[in-house]
Design a protein around this motif. Sequence first.
Motif, PDB file in Angstrom:
ATOM      1  N   HIS A  65       0.821  -1.230  -0.125  1.00  0.00           N
ATOM      2  CA  HIS A  65      -0.030  -0.096   0.013  1.00  0.00           C
ATOM      3  C   HIS A  65       0.750   1.241   0.023  1.00  0.00           C
ATOM      4  CE1 HIS A  65      -3.796  -2.217   1.714  1.00  0.00           C
ATOM      5  NE2 HIS A  65      -3.647  -2.591   0.640  1.00  0.00           N
ATOM      6  N   LEU A  66       0.549   2.120  -0.811  1.00  0.00           N
ATOM      7  CA  LEU A  66       1.137   3.464  -1.084  1.00  0.00           C
ATOM      8  C   LEU A  66       0.114   4.501  -0.211  1.00  0.00           C
ATOM      9  CD1 LEU A  66       4.096   4.608  -1.982  1.00  0.00           C
ATOM     10  CD2 LEU A  66       2.748   4.996  -4.225  1.00  0.00           C
ATOM     11  N   THR A  67       0.587   5.047   0.630  1.00  0.00           N
ATOM     12  CA  THR A  67      -0.188   6.113   1.298  1.00  0.00           C
ATOM     13  C   THR A  67       0.270   7.543   1.282  1.00  0.00           C
ATOM     14  OG1 THR A  67      -1.095   4.077   2.592  1.00  0.00           O
ATOM     15  CG2 THR A  67      -1.629   6.463   3.551  1.00  0.00           C
ATOM     16  N   PHE A  68      -0.418   8.485   0.758  1.00  0.00           N
ATOM     17  CA  PHE A  68      -0.010   9.695   0.652  1.00  0.00           C
ATOM     18  C   PHE A  68      -0.669  10.580   1.573  1.00  0.00           C
ATOM     19  CE2 PHE A  68       0.032   7.640  -3.494  1.00  0.00           C
ATOM     20  CZ  PHE A  68       1.055   7.961  -3.998  1.00  0.00           C
ATOM     21  N   PRO A  69       0.120  11.674   2.079  1.00  0.00           N
ATOM     22  CA  PRO A  69      -0.094  12.472   3.102  1.00  0.00           C
ATOM     23  C   PRO A  69      -1.003  13.716   2.336  1.00  0.00           C
ATOM     24  CG  PRO A  69       2.094  13.167   2.586  1.00  0.00           C
ATOM     25  CD  PRO A  69       1.584  11.651   1.907  1.00  0.00           C
TER      26      PRO A  69
END
Length: 180
Positions: A65-69
């Motif tokens: 999972h690539l989670t962006f702020p």
Amino acid sequence: MSTTPSKPTAAGSLLQRQLKEINTAKDLSGISVGLVRDSNVFEWEVSLMINDDCKYYGGGIFRAHLTFPADYPHMPPKLVFQTPIPFHPNIYPSGELCISILHPPGEDTFGYESAAERWTPVQTPETILLSVISLFSEPNEDSPANLDAAKLLRAEREGGPKEFRKRVRQCVKESLGEVD
């Protein structure tokens, strides 16, 4: 922690465009991306299919999972591998990836990295994922997140037993759903 804005934001619009670009790029074989939930462009599901020519991880399919702020692209996203977590010097046992380009911008307070090695807004999800693929080809045992993996890789590179390769092959099998 990701946020789901109630109205479109500059970061959300940028991420929608970057997601579309990755999914239409013809030169990104081995990388598949989509949203974890259709309602949240800030959380991506990634599959990395490692080329068979890769020395250690060839043939593996690793999900993350690539989670962006909310303040992306000014701050970096976080990439966390899902189960099974790859046995890799640069992946914490929790699954979180440790790579310089995902460290917050600015000088490293410990002096290990220059500001130029850390996150800058010119990075994109595409450059991040290409760097991750590169790490599967050439793990960095000098800056380990997984000390056991780094020690075994270093010993193997110095002519020691092939224990690192054995552990990685098991990891690749697990990534394909093959259980011994």
